[in-house]
Design an enzyme around this catalytic site. Sequence first.
Site, short mmCIF file in Angstrom:
data_model
loop_
_atom_site.label_atom_id
_atom_site.label_comp_id
_atom_site.label_asym_id
_atom_site.label_seq_id
_atom_site.Cartn_x
_atom_site.Cartn_y
_atom_site.Cartn_z
N GLY A 174 0.83 -1.20 0.00
CA GLY A 174 0.00 0.00 0.00
C GLY A 174 0.86 1.25 0.00
N THR A 221 3.65 -6.27 5.97
CA THR A 221 4.63 -5.83 6.96
C THR A 221 4.93 -6.89 8.01
OG1 THR A 221 2.68 -4.86 7.97
CG2 THR A 221 4.16 -3.37 6.83
N GLU A 268 8.86 3.21 8.23
CA GLU A 268 9.10 4.49 7.57
C GLU A 268 10.48 5.04 7.92
OE1 GLU A 268 5.59 6.95 8.13
OE2 GLU A 268 4.55 5.68 6.67
#
Lengths: 733, 316
Positions: free
Chosen positions: A244, A474, A693
């Site tokens: 995503g 993830t 991130e």
Amino acid sequence: MEFNAPAGRNLFDASKVVGKSTPRIDGPLKTTGQAPYAYERHDVVANQAYGYIVGSAIAKGRISAMDAEAARAAPGVIAVILATETKPVGKGMSNYAPLFGGSDIAHYHQAIACVVAETFEQARSAAALIRTSYDRSAGRFDFPKLAPEAPLAKDEEGKPDRQTVGDFDSAFAAAEVKIDATYTTPDESHAMMEPHATIAAWDGDKLTLWTSNQMINWGKESMGKILGMDPKNIRLDSPYIGGGFGGKLFIRADAVVAALAAKQAKRPVKIALQRPLMANNTTHRHATIQRLRIGAGRDGRITALAHENWSGNINGKEGENGTLQTPVLYAGANRLIANYIATLDLPEGNAMRAPGEAVGHLALEVAMDELAEKLGMDPIELRIRNEPKSTVPGKPEKRFSDRNLVRCLREGSTRFGWDRRKAKPGSVRDGQWLVGMGVAAGYRAAPANKSAARVRLDGNGGVIVETDMTDIGTGSYTIIAQTAAETLGVPLEKVKVTLGDSDHPAAAGSGGQWGAASSTAGVYAACVTLRQKIGQTLGFDGDKAEFAGGKIKANGKSFDLAEAGKLSVDGGIEFGKFKDDYDVGTYAAHFAEVAVNAYTGEARIRRMLAVCDAGRILNPLSARSQVIGAMVMAAGAAMMEELVVDTRFGFFVNHDLAGYEVPVHADIPAQDVVFLDTLDPIISPLKAKGVGELGICGVGAAIANAMYNATGVRVREYPITLDKYFERMPMLT
Amino acid sequence: MRSFSYERAQTPEQAAATVAGKPGAKFLAGGTNLLDLMKLEIESPTHLVDVQDLDLDRIEETDDGGVRIGALVSNTALAAHRKIRTDYGVLTRAIVAGASGQLRNKATTAGNLLQRTRCPYFYDSNMACNKRKPGSGCAAIAGFSRQLGVIGTSDSCIATYPGDMAVALRVLDATIETVTPDGAKRSIAIADFHRLPGSSPERDNVLEHGELITHVTLPKPIEGRHFYYKIRDRASYAFALVSAAGIIAPNGATRVAFGGVAPKPWRVEAAEEAISKDRKAATAQIFSGARPTEENAFKISLADRALAAVIAEARS
Ligand SMILES: Cc1cc2nc3c(=O)[nH]c(=O)nc-3n(C[C@H](O)[C@H](O)[C@H](O)COP(=O)(O)OP(=O)(O)OC[C@H]3O[C@@H](n4cnc5c(N)ncnc54)[C@H](O)[C@@H]3O)c2cc1C
Ligand code: SF4
């Protein structure tokens, strides 16, 4: 459970399951093709028909006429829905233009029609028969031209987004050594493997969407707004998501059009956005222009630091704020941060992995490299010298929860062999290749949000966790299972995890690298509630009992978990106000070695290292995967990725995976990831922060700095493709 | 994709005659290019003649010491063939620099020669494109042209021939053998095979409708150091910004063809003698008359530097 004080010693400090490298529990399903993605859910509802979306051929203007007669008469066609025959739908969260309906065109490839047919091929071929005419109007497509006139963006409180500390102008004017440089980053595409896809089915006024979405609860609420219906009547189910990167945070046209088409066709309808539509129909990372001014003393101490950022978006909505890390990363008494936003008529810009910071580091961390060179100082030393004290610069009330950036830099320096780097650019040669090393620091905030789960006992010693949390590749399934296994003292195999269903308690979802920290805390809280309930059932205090090996020891007795029978609790975590006193962040030091061909400028990364400080690492195996994946994405951003804007027609030209190049295996060499063994008691009871991130923040700058160190040519326009520098390189002869 | 009919041909002559007899018919080989284009309705044949059963999948040595490659030989098989690897190294190198393993397994020798351009506007049917829709204009000339041609282009089209294999074939002086619709055989020198666009960019090559490629022949091997240097924005699985195929003979005499720069593999024999003495002057001659756009002008000096790199490598 409210988390309202720093975590003390708790069961995770002696953990047996959490913190261990654990292959993902959904792995076998995925490798054997048994984990169905949205478009493949053939068995969830019978009689599925195929929808095919048509995108607008213009970027700005109106549809003057649509003719679907031939399409409606084409073989196999069940229904055709046209934007011109549909009232514009409402806007869900972060939809900056209506996803369907009406004659107005706000951006290229906006969905304007959908053909529903018995087969995909019939739908596609009929879609090509729809004739549309347009009244084209002029649009604002040229961001670099429009940026200088752009107003300040609004911050979260609606105030102009400009922050100052001290007096930047005077300090900068007086600084002994200065850098004033402007960097540009292009629009980027998420380019995830699985396209946006949805199967929609109506049962009376109830709508079910089997879809691919990172944020189930947001999606459900948004869908209610978009279709003007009570969210209670909407169910989203998204157990597996093929990537995503922020592109699936919000409801997009696939879901809306599938729902509208299913209503009209009176049949379940499935739609996957065709790849060439994705770049312009959905969202992208916005381009930025960033000006950095840094003033320092000869000793390397920063005295003045300004970071100004320009980006643009449709309707002047939220942009890409490259300044986000700058208030936190380095000390300095005089500071200026400003964020400007231009109004564009390009497709909608929105979140993509580390929105803001991912590109912000590409500017700040190269500027730091430039400053180090000007100072004649080692870039690692420069960063260490400007490490802030225990509070955020200019905000003495905001303490760093746990910050180990200097350790990351030192550890990385040793492991990478930084002492072998030659400070003078262009001084290492290997045959035709010039070789350089680069470093960059990385910071990414570590939010944690309210998150809930249901935990059940199956009566046979097994545990079932149900939450609307998502796993976007993830590893959420695994860390949630680990958390439940740890808290309830059962082996990992005894835990079953069901994700992505909006009928289950609402979790924090996957975004902003908050997913791991929040959802595991929520599952932990629910498990604690379950322990209490088990205690009530079996007659002991669940908080004091010892849960281990599938057994419970309490009151001097031993119980089998199965003895508690079937139990179910809903529980979750909320985060208290005490956190506002802290800046909770993750830190990294990134290193890269890059070789550049002295003749042609071809660049090849040779080695990469990331040293990360992100609190407890719940599952080192999947955390590493997150970071190496992020490093690849950052390599793409630094070296090749760019959605090219055609400013005449207002669209991204290279809108498929042949034109939008992301790194391939041959671009990526050995990658090394090291996690410091830190614990952050402010983040959550697990003391664990996200890494997904963090992994992208700073890597690109390390690569850019390595390229400069290799060649002596500085390129400030990303991506750093060879045409931007090879003619400035000395050719070896 | 529009509906179409399909048949499998048994002989080359029959295949040629069938396609020639139907205006909307096309040959289908590996399908890796044609089927993609059909899905996007950039190509919309009404009838496909599948050539995969034809007896054209062998690599044979010829009497004069060269080789004859069947039109259906896969890219993988061709690149891996022992004689090709040892005696025509430039060809193996060029092929393996292209596409991916899976694609090369499926792609055929003839299909590779006939692959269409990768101009992004050719692929977006909302945009004007003379090659896709004759007379509609060219959106690329004033648009995103970084990847496109710098020489041999026209005011109607600046697209490149994107492939790799043909660039090597150009250096090897290959000949394309065909069967024409009336059953006759024709030989076309690779130099004459791909067309410059002029005012009719819709025609990529000189084949007539229904003309079937049966073989590609190579003259006897050329001694020397064979190279194929492909420069692109990522290390694999991308089309060339510039590629250089060539052979440096033991005495230094060099022949070279460039890919990624023109509507056909670009070779100027007259300039080659100068390469070993004054490379820069030679590449200037090879690119004389170039009409790059602002975005792709870099390709000319990149081509020169690519050649400089391989020459330097050969000398080191
Ligand atoms: C993702 C991707 C990446 C690629 N990257 C590269 C690259 O880096 N370098 C490169 O060189 N190529 C690349 N290619 C192109 C690839 O090499 C071609 O698609 C392939 O060689 C075409 O061969 P085919 O047999 O599949 O042709 P087809 O698709 O079957 O046919 C192509 C054309 O040739 C015609 N044709 C086929 N056989 C004959 C015949 N015997 N006589 C007359 N006409 C015939 C067909 O009618 C059609 O018009 C790439 C392709 C893809 C999809
Ligand atoms: S360059 Fe050629 S292929 Fe590209 S748009 Fe122009 S005419 Fe079409």
